[in-house]
Structure formats: C-alpha cells, structure tokens
Design a protein around this motif. Sequence first.
Motif, PDB file in Angstrom:
ATOM      1  N   PHE A   1     -14.842   5.194  -5.844  1.00 20.46           N
ATOM      2  CA  PHE A   1     -13.695   6.358  -5.234  1.00 20.46           C
ATOM      3  C   PHE A   1     -12.999   6.137  -3.517  1.00 20.46           C
ATOM      4  CE2 PHE A   1     -13.230   9.810  -8.568  1.00 20.46           C
ATOM      5  CZ  PHE A   1     -12.251  10.379  -7.505  1.00 20.46           C
ATOM      6  N   THR A   2     -14.047   5.268  -3.660  1.00 21.27           N
ATOM      7  CA  THR A   2     -13.203   4.980  -1.453  1.00 21.27           C
ATOM      8  C   THR A   2     -11.762   4.556  -1.965  1.00 21.27           C
ATOM      9  OG1 THR A   2     -15.658   5.873  -0.698  1.00 21.27           O
ATOM     10  CG2 THR A   2     -13.580   4.442   0.852  1.00 21.27           C
ATOM     11  N   LEU A   3     -12.275   3.352  -2.635  1.00 24.81           N
ATOM     12  CA  LEU A   3     -11.915   2.361  -2.759  1.00 24.81           C
ATOM     13  C   LEU A   3     -10.346   2.973  -3.617  1.00 24.81           C
ATOM     14  CD1 LEU A   3     -10.615  -0.871  -2.964  1.00 24.81           C
ATOM     15  CD2 LEU A   3     -11.244  -0.574  -5.844  1.00 24.81           C
ATOM     16  N   PHE A   4     -10.543   3.942  -4.488  1.00 26.01           N
ATOM     17  CA  PHE A   4      -9.134   4.540  -5.284  1.00 26.01           C
ATOM     18  C   PHE A   4      -8.570   5.315  -4.099  1.00 26.01           C
ATOM     19  CE2 PHE A   4      -6.463   7.070  -7.854  1.00 26.01           C
ATOM     20  CZ  PHE A   4      -6.872   8.471  -7.925  1.00 26.01           C
ATOM     21  N   LEU A   5      -8.837   6.241  -2.899  1.00 19.07           N
ATOM     22  CA  LEU A   5      -8.338   6.521  -2.073  1.00 19.07           C
ATOM     23  C   LEU A   5      -7.946   6.147  -1.087  1.00 19.07           C
ATOM     24  CD1 LEU A   5     -11.522   9.014  -0.920  1.00 19.07           C
ATOM     25  CD2 LEU A   5      -8.999  10.084  -2.370  1.00 19.07           C
ATOM     26  N   GLY A   6      -8.238   4.281  -0.769  1.00 17.89           N
ATOM     27  CA  GLY A   6      -7.321   3.843  -0.423  1.00 17.89           C
ATOM     28  C   GLY A   6      -6.139   3.243  -0.554  1.00 17.89           C
ATOM     29  N   MET A   7      -6.295   3.067  -1.950  1.00 17.80           N
ATOM     30  CA  MET A   7      -5.187   2.697  -2.573  1.00 17.80           C
ATOM     31  C   MET A   7      -3.973   3.585  -2.789  1.00 17.80           C
ATOM     32  SD  MET A   7      -7.041  -0.970  -5.077  1.00 17.80           S
ATOM     33  CE  MET A   7      -6.264   0.458  -6.654  1.00 17.80           C
ATOM     34  N   LEU A   8      -4.245   4.671  -2.883  1.00 18.82           N
ATOM     35  CA  LEU A   8      -3.576   6.196  -3.394  1.00 18.82           C
ATOM     36  C   LEU A   8      -2.501   5.980  -1.600  1.00 18.82           C
ATOM     37  CD1 LEU A   8      -3.329   8.326  -5.244  1.00 18.82           C
ATOM     38  CD2 LEU A   8      -4.593   9.886  -3.566  1.00 18.82           C
ATOM     39  N   PHE A   9      -3.680   5.701  -1.195  1.00 17.58           N
ATOM     40  CA  PHE A   9      -2.875   6.083  -0.209  1.00 17.58           C
ATOM     41  C   PHE A   9      -2.014   4.777   0.543  1.00 17.58           C
ATOM     42  CE2 PHE A   9      -2.841   6.777   4.758  1.00 17.58           C
ATOM     43  CZ  PHE A   9      -2.796   5.014   5.784  1.00 17.58           C
ATOM     44  N   LEU A  10      -1.874   4.420   0.142  1.00 14.51           N
ATOM     45  CA  LEU A  10      -0.907   2.872  -0.041  1.00 14.51           C
ATOM     46  C   LEU A  10       0.092   3.314  -0.799  1.00 14.51           C
ATOM     47  CD1 LEU A  10      -2.899  -0.777  -0.557  1.00 14.51           C
ATOM     48  CD2 LEU A  10      -1.621  -0.605   1.949  1.00 14.51           C
ATOM     49  N   THR A  11      -0.177   3.626  -1.669  1.00 16.11           N
ATOM     50  CA  THR A  11       0.829   3.752  -2.583  1.00 16.11           C
ATOM     51  C   THR A  11       2.038   4.978  -2.220  1.00 16.11           C
ATOM     52  OG1 THR A  11      -0.538   3.420  -5.004  1.00 16.11           O
ATOM     53  CG2 THR A  11       1.588   4.615  -5.446  1.00 16.11           C
ATOM     54  N   LEU A  12       1.363   5.906  -1.938  1.00 16.59           N
ATOM     55  CA  LEU A  12       1.723   7.540  -0.203  1.00 16.59           C
ATOM     56  C   LEU A  12       2.736   6.791   0.197  1.00 16.59           C
ATOM     57  CD1 LEU A  12      -1.009  10.766  -0.758  1.00 16.59           C
ATOM     58  CD2 LEU A  12       1.407   9.844  -2.572  1.00 16.59           C
ATOM     59  N   LEU A  13       2.458   6.021   1.264  1.00 15.88           N
ATOM     60  CA  LEU A  13       3.025   5.140   2.392  1.00 15.88           C
ATOM     61  C   LEU A  13       4.283   4.439   1.627  1.00 15.88           C
ATOM     62  CD1 LEU A  13       2.090   5.313   4.728  1.00 15.88           C
ATOM     63  CD2 LEU A  13       1.403   2.991   4.151  1.00 15.88           C
ATOM     64  N   GLN A  14       4.371   3.833   0.758  1.00 19.03           N
ATOM     65  CA  GLN A  14       5.425   3.680  -0.387  1.00 19.03           C
ATOM     66  C   GLN A  14       5.935   3.846  -0.645  1.00 19.03           C
ATOM     67  OE1 GLN A  14       5.386   2.381  -4.157  1.00 19.03           O
ATOM     68  NE2 GLN A  14       7.152   0.929  -3.993  1.00 19.03           N
ATOM     69  N   ARG A  15       6.357   5.387  -0.796  1.00 20.04           N
ATOM     70  CA  ARG A  15       6.728   6.323  -1.705  1.00 20.04           C
ATOM     71  C   ARG A  15       7.610   6.726  -0.383  1.00 20.04           C
ATOM     72  NH1 ARG A  15       5.270   8.359  -6.528  1.00 20.04           N
ATOM     73  NH2 ARG A  15       4.835   6.510  -7.789  1.00 20.04           N
ATOM     74  N   ILE A  16       7.076   7.313   0.767  1.00 21.72           N
ATOM     75  CA  ILE A  16       7.507   7.438   2.132  1.00 21.72           C
ATOM     76  C   ILE A  16       8.206   6.686   2.435  1.00 21.72           C
ATOM     77  CG2 ILE A  16       6.885   8.606   4.662  1.00 21.72           C
ATOM     78  CD1 ILE A  16       4.365   9.453   3.499  1.00 21.72           C
ATOM     79  N   VAL A  17       7.767   5.432   2.950  1.00 16.06           N
ATOM     80  CA  VAL A  17       9.010   4.404   3.330  1.00 16.06           C
ATOM     81  C   VAL A  17      10.498   3.948   2.273  1.00 16.06           C
ATOM     82  CG1 VAL A  17       8.729   1.788   4.198  1.00 16.06           C
ATOM     83  CG2 VAL A  17       7.105   3.234   4.625  1.00 16.06           C
ATOM     84  N   ARG A  18       9.880   4.228   1.698  1.00 18.29           N
ATOM     85  CA  ARG A  18      11.733   4.067   0.480  1.00 18.29           C
ATOM     86  C   ARG A  18      12.300   5.412   0.935  1.00 18.29           C
ATOM     87  NH1 ARG A  18      10.847   3.157  -5.891  1.00 18.29           N
ATOM     88  NH2 ARG A  18      10.385   5.832  -5.337  1.00 18.29           N
ATOM     89  N   ARG A  19      11.396   6.391   0.581  1.00 12.19           N
ATOM     90  CA  ARG A  19      12.990   7.844   1.142  1.00 12.19           C
ATOM     91  C   ARG A  19      13.241   7.722   2.396  1.00 12.19           C
ATOM     92  NH1 ARG A  19       9.196  11.710  -1.185  1.00 12.19           N
ATOM     93  NH2 ARG A  19       8.979  10.469  -3.020  1.00 12.19           N
TER      94      ARG A  19
END
Lengths: 273, 283
Positions: free
Chosen positions: B261-279
């Motif tokens: 789950f920790t791994l998952f949260l880390g990757m979720l964080f990365l993905t959200l970061l991507q969404r923000i940067v892209r926006r």
Amino acid sequence: MKRLITKVLVNSAIVFLAGLTVTPLWWMLVASISPTGEALSGTATWFPRTWTLEHYRKLFQTAHVARFIGNSFFISSTITALALLVNGMAGYAFAKLNFPGRDRLFRCLLLTLLIPTQVTMLPLFLLLRQLNLINSYWAVILPVIASTYGIFLVRQYALSIPDSLLDAARIDGTGEVRMFFGIVLPSLRPILVALGIFTFLASWNDFMWPLIALTDNSMFTLPVALANLSGQYVQDVEMMMAGAVVTVLPVLILFLVAQRHMMGGIITGSLKE
Amino acid sequence: MLVGPALVLIGLFFAIPLAGSLILSLTDFDMYALADIRNARFVGLENYKELLNSPVFWQSLRTTLTFVLLAGPISIGLSFSAALLLTSRTAMARGLFRTIFFAPVVTTVVAVAVVWRYLLDNRLGLLNLALRGIGLSPVDWLGDPHTALFAIVLMTVWKSFGYNMVIFLAGLQNIPVSIIEAAETDGAGYWRRLIHVVVPSLAPTFLFVLVTTAIGYCQLFAEPYVMTEGGPLHSTYSLVMMMHEEGFRWWSLGYAAAIAFTLFLGMLFLTLLQRIVRRSMAR
C-alpha cells in the motif's frame, strides 16, 4: 559535404547502438549452441567454431522443458482467447451500448490503471487459496483476463463503428448477441489482433504472479522454471542460455511477424494522454 | 449484458483484493492466520509504524528510488536520442533498426536477467572482456555492492529503451511540419531547432513518458530476484522484493500488505503530480 558527414555520423551511431542492442541476444544464441565450457572461456568469437545441440537435448530430457513450454502455451493461449472475448464485449458495450451509469463506470475503470498489480497480489493469493485454486492453471488465468487497458483499447476503436451499421441490423431484428459475433467482432478485427498479440506477450512473459500462484514444479511456466533452473544449473552457462533461448524465441518470432500491430497499439494507448 | 463478464472478473479479482489489501495491512495476518484465520487480529496502523521504524524498509526504499532516478533519465535520454537518430533525414533502413531497438522490449525479463548475469561475470563476462580490450580495468559488477544496482540499471535501460523510443517517434512525427519549416526559414540550425522547437512541442510526451517509466521502474522485482537475490548486502533489494519476501516467504501478509500500500500511495502521488504539471503546462 556537410550532409555527407551528417549521414556518416548518424548512421554510424545507429549501427553502433544496434550492435549494442543485439549483442546480448546474439551471445545468448551462440552460447546456447557452444560446447560446454566455451561460452565463458574468454575466447569470444562472433560465430562459434564448433556447435552442438547437446544443451537443448539436456533441457528437454533432464530438465523436462517441454512440460514448461506446454504450461506457458496453454496458459497464454487461454488467457488471450478469453481476454479477447471478455474485453471485446466490454469495450464494445462501453462504446456503443447505452446503459445507466455507463460513462461514470468507465471513468472508474480508468482509475484502476493507476494501481500497481502488486497491491492486489496478497489478498488475491488468499482468495484463490480459499477457492482451492492455488497451483492450478486457473489461478494464473482468471485474474488477468479482464483488463482495463484492453477494454480501453477496444472501446477507443469501437467508437468508430458507424451507428448506421448497427441500427440497420437492429431494425432487421437481429439479436444483440448475433450482432456482436456477426458484425461487431469482424469490425473490431484490427484492434483485436493488436490486443491479442499484447495479451499473449504479456502473459507469456509474466513472472511475479505465476511465481506466487504456482507452487508445484510441474505447473511452472517458462519464466518461473527458468528462474528456478538458474539456481540449480548456475555453473552450466550453455544450458542456461539454451533455456533462455527457448523462453524468448516464441515471443520474439511473434513480435517480428506482428510488429506493426504492436507499435500501433502502444501509440494508441499513449495518445490518450 | 455484454459488459457483465468483464465487470464480474474485475470486481472479483481486482476490486475485492484491492479493498482486501487495505484491510490486510491493518491486521497482523501472519503464518498462524494462514492456518486459522481466527488468529488474525486488527492492529490498526501498527504495521505502518513498524515499517517506518524498519531500517530494511528505508534501505529498500532508497534502493528503489536510486534505481528509478538512475534508470529513468538514462533510459528516456537514450529513447529520445534513438528516436531523433531514426527521424533524421539521412537515416537509412529505418524500419529495420526500429525493429532491432524494440526487440529487447518483448523478451522475457527472466531470460534476459539470466543472460546478463553471465555477461556481467567478473572474470569472463563479455562486458569486462570489452573493458579490458579498451584498456580499462574490469569491474565486479554483480559482486560489488557499489556497482550491483548500476549493473541492473544498465540491463533495464537496454531492455526498455525501445518502448519509449516508439512513443517519441510517434510524437516527433506529430509535430506539424510547418513549425519546423518556419524555424528553418528563420535560419535556426538543427540544435537550435531541437532545443527551442522540438523539445517544447514534445513537453506533454516527455511528461507522460517520465511518469509512466518512473511508475514502471518503481515495481522493480524480477531483475534483482534472478540476478542478485537482492544482494550483495541488500544493495539491490527493492521495495517489491521486500513485499514478496515478507508476504510469501515469511507469510507476514499483513506487514507485506502495508508495504504494497505504501508503494501504491507513492505511485499515486507521482501520477497526481503529473496531472497537476500537465494542467499548468496547458495554461
């Protein structure tokens, strides 16, 4: 003159990179047909001076590799066939059929792409253990059939099926199921081919889940068996290379035959962004 | 309903285990619970607390991150360079070389790891032979804790650069020719066009490739499992390896679920970061 220099530089770079890319695979092939002890003897030659098939013979006779090939083949083929059916149906439904909550449901499905597969492996193991499926082919097959990525790809493609085609069939009184197998599936052929190739490739190469779900040596797929063998036969380089060749060759051939479909699929998948 | 089977399968084999994972991570499920589920107790965030206090966890996290930060840029840089080379107007036999560059992507990781283990052999491996050939001293790639991870980086870059190359190739082809021609008539040479026109046009592609590659590399497992078993001295012990060992060797499934789950949260964080940067890029 400048163009000639550029041409030489660019193409030398390409050839150099290609050489680096091919070398490990070439060495793998050459080592697998080299007499024992020669592969790592420090006398590296591009073409073997003498060659032998004894390692392959050993693989099939002593290590019973045929069994693992069979396992991999059965599992990958079954997964591919079922995945095409299931994801094909779902992709088409999401694209062309109207039902309540369709778009919201699809968006939820897309979210699952964010989740790494490792998160579900532990409880999945427990679940399959409850169902007494551990160490059976189905433990490997069932969890991977329905794939959000597959559904997404099919839906993307299915959106382009002309509604008029479907409406005409409906007016004629054709049932939805008949329509699916008779009209939709043929229209979806290109994307189904691409998806089929991907699915077969991914399931053939899959390592971590079969490692967990299969506990009996005789059930192992090729990658798992190879990892196991590498512990046992670590000194026997040539035989390990033969094992590697056997594992890699089928999908490499599949790739060479079907590259255009594969690359198209990757591009479609990434263009979503 | 046509969509039925897919939903049932996903619900059964994905959604339920996903929820189960969260629940598992909040219990002390271990070997005894495997025998009799009544032995499992609800322990709240104990597993996570234990994780944060575990030096092995921090080391495997550091190892995984180091791997991602090394392999990511190198692999993406190589992919982009290969794509540039193949789109050059002077490139010959493009299709052939595109196939060659992509071939490692379809190979089985385990087979490749086995091959590379011998290629990286200290005394007789091809890589060291080559190094000696050009006058450098050989490196004990897989035996030295300082170089083992980098050896795996090398192998992973070799195996995966073709994939992003295909994505970059598509991106490069999608740049409107008019933009490039406009720059050419303005007198911009190749490198200036590259830096000021091509790369900015490909910014979304770069972002996508960066995040998806990083997420993929975070899941490092098969390579160290086959090549080094996490060694030497745990220098190649990735997060997923820890999850696998804790979960399926020691059967501490609750603890392992916390890792997952920790791994998952880390990757979720990365993905959200991507969404923000892209926006913010789109603005």
